[in-house]
Design a protein around this motif. Structure first.
Motif, PDB file in Angstrom:
ATOM      1  N   ARG A  16      80.824  28.795 -55.817  1.00 48.80           N
ATOM      2  CA  ARG A  16      80.804  27.746 -56.855  1.00 48.80           C
ATOM      3  C   ARG A  16      79.467  26.998 -56.858  1.00 48.80           C
ATOM      4  O   ARG A  16      78.924  26.688 -57.919  1.00 48.80           O
ATOM      5  N   LEU A  74      76.889  29.076 -58.510  1.00 47.72           N
ATOM      6  CA  LEU A  74      77.049  29.057 -59.969  1.00 47.72           C
ATOM      7  C   LEU A  74      76.555  27.736 -60.551  1.00 47.72           C
ATOM      8  O   LEU A  74      75.925  27.709 -61.614  1.00 47.72           O
ATOM      9  N   ALA A  75      76.830  26.656 -59.837  1.00 46.40           N
ATOM     10  CA  ALA A  75      76.390  25.348 -60.335  1.00 46.40           C
ATOM     11  C   ALA A  75      74.868  25.279 -60.380  1.00 46.40           C
ATOM     12  O   ALA A  75      74.290  24.656 -61.271  1.00 46.40           O
ATOM     13  N   ARG A 107      79.933  23.815 -66.847  1.00 53.43           N
ATOM     14  CA  ARG A 107      79.047  23.524 -65.704  1.00 53.43           C
ATOM     15  C   ARG A 107      78.500  22.111 -65.791  1.00 53.43           C
ATOM     16  O   ARG A 107      78.300  21.456 -64.777  1.00 53.43           O
ATOM     17  N   SER A 108      78.273  21.653 -67.023  1.00 48.09           N
ATOM     18  CA  SER A 108      77.743  20.304 -67.190  1.00 48.09           C
ATOM     19  C   SER A 108      78.734  19.245 -66.715  1.00 48.09           C
ATOM     20  O   SER A 108      78.375  18.093 -66.515  1.00 48.09           O
ATOM     21  N   VAL A 118      82.347  25.885 -64.061  1.00 48.85           N
ATOM     22  CA  VAL A 118      81.531  27.061 -63.728  1.00 48.85           C
ATOM     23  C   VAL A 118      80.908  27.761 -64.943  1.00 48.85           C
ATOM     24  O   VAL A 118      80.127  28.686 -64.767  1.00 48.85           O
ATOM     25  N   ASP A 124      79.036  27.994 -68.969  1.00 46.03           N
ATOM     26  CA  ASP A 124      78.328  27.374 -70.101  1.00 46.03           C
ATOM     27  C   ASP A 124      79.005  27.748 -71.418  1.00 46.03           C
ATOM     28  O   ASP A 124      79.034  26.948 -72.347  1.00 46.03           O
TER      29      ASP A 124
END
Ligand code: GDP
Ligand code: CA
Length: 337
Positions: free
Chosen positions: A233, A236-237, A282-283, A287, A289
């Motif tokens: 995670r 991914l971030a 993600r923002s 995970v 966009d």
């Protein structure tokens, strides 16, 4: 783009990868180099030991599918399979009888088990097996990585009136194959996941990617377990690559498998929006966009956008390599267009 990373389960992930490769070969992915490397980080929480053999259903499904050795009707196991080993084992009356080991398939498990017992980690064993199935066709273009070299097994608790606790815990494969996912899954636990280390190359494949794709794989027992490997995670971030996913839920149902039962057990609505929101933007600590839903779920787009995701609707049924290639192109377009 030179590096794509896909977080895959078995059948859904494998079929998507076929379409992705087809899209690449037919020049339908603008901005992606034709010789881009595709790294497939594959779920291993379905793995089991059976009759002394280590079986990795999702790794094998991806490997056989891309290597053209898959049984196309079943979607798993080897084409032109025979079942003498299973019949002989049944004649001895040994359990489990519900897990079908095909004769051709057994050879893969024998090689894998021998190598593991000689001390090789699963990731190296997988590379060795892929020398037969992937290298002749793809060279270095397709890399298959287990999510972890450590043992992780998803178990499912089901109601059992005969058990003193009223519950019984079975391996995920037993839930899916022997129980046909016909009873509610009360709890789903991936034993060993919290302590598992990502396999060599997994975090680098995410941090160094130009695009990360979450294919229409099971959100709980395929993608969910990969996301549960410590470090995944965070990778991914942090990655500079856009992360885009495609919904395995179409019109409020899974297309095949048992995602509905498992989503219900973790309290996630069985809908394209429900899964997209479960993954999250993600923002906002999630995970993804972008999240692509099927055309029949187009009305989910505003809620997904309100949650910070790029979202769009497109046909998401993987009925042919062409149809699936179009899905890959739509996913790319969603996060780069
Ligand atoms: P498994 O490990 O073999 O169960 O395979 P995956 O986890 O990779 O994929 C299973 C998921 O793929 C299921 O939740 C299905 O709903 C989904 N799936 C299968 N075929 C299709 C399809 O044609 N379109 C979409 N959108 N999802 C699909
Ligand atoms: Ca699986």
């Amino acid at each position: 783009m030179r590096a794509l990373t896909v977080l895959s389960g078995g059948i859904g992930g494998a079929r998507f990868l076929q379409g992705l490769l087809h899209a690449l070969d037919t020049g339908r992915l603008p901005g992606v180099e034709p010789d881009a490397v595709i790294t497939v980080v594959t779920n291993t929480a379905d793995d089991l030991w059976v009759h002394g053999l280590k079986v990795c259903p999702d790794l094998d499904t991806v490997m056989y599918t891309l290597g053209d050795g898959i049984d196309p009707g079943r979607g798993w196991g080897r084409r032109d399979e025979t079942w003498s080993v299973r019949e002989e084992l049944a004649a001895y009356g040994v359990e489990p009888t519900w897990f079908g080991l095909g004769d051709r398939d057994v050879a893969t498990h024998l090689v894998r088990t021998q190598m593991l017992e000689a001390g090789y980690p699963l990731s190296e064993v997988t590379t060795a097996l892929c020398r037969r199935w992937l290298t002749p066709t793809y060279g270095e273009r397709v890399r298959l990585l287990p999510m972890t070299d450590d043992r992780v097994e998803t178990h499912v608790a089901v109601a059992d009136p005969d058990a003193p606790s009223g519950k019984r815990v079975v391996h995920f494969q037993e839930y899916w194959i022997r129980l046909a996912a016909a009873v509610p899954a009360e709890t789903v636990v991936s034993v060993g996941l919290d302590e598992a280390a990502p396999a060599p190359g997994v975090l680098e494949a995410i941090s160094g990617a130009d695009l990360v794709i979450v294919p229409p794989s099971n959100p709980v027992v395929s993608v969910g377990t990969i996301l549960g490997v410590p470090g995944v995670r965070d990778a991914l971030a942090a990655t500079a690559a856009p992360v885009v996913g495609l919904s395995p839920i179409v019109g409020g149902q899974h297309v095949r498998g048992m995602a509905q039962q498992l989503l219900t057990s973790i309290g996630v609505e069985v809908s394209a929006a429900g899964v997209g929101l479960h993954y999250g933007a993600r923002s906002r600590g999630g995970v993804l966009d972008g999240w692509l839903v099927d055309s029949v779920d187009a009305d989910a787009v505003p809620a997904l956008e309100a949650a910070g995701l790029r979202a769009a609707a497109a046909p998401l049924m993987m009925t042919s390599a062409d149809a699936t290639a179009a899905m890959a192109a739509a996913a790319l377009d969603l996060v780069t267009g």
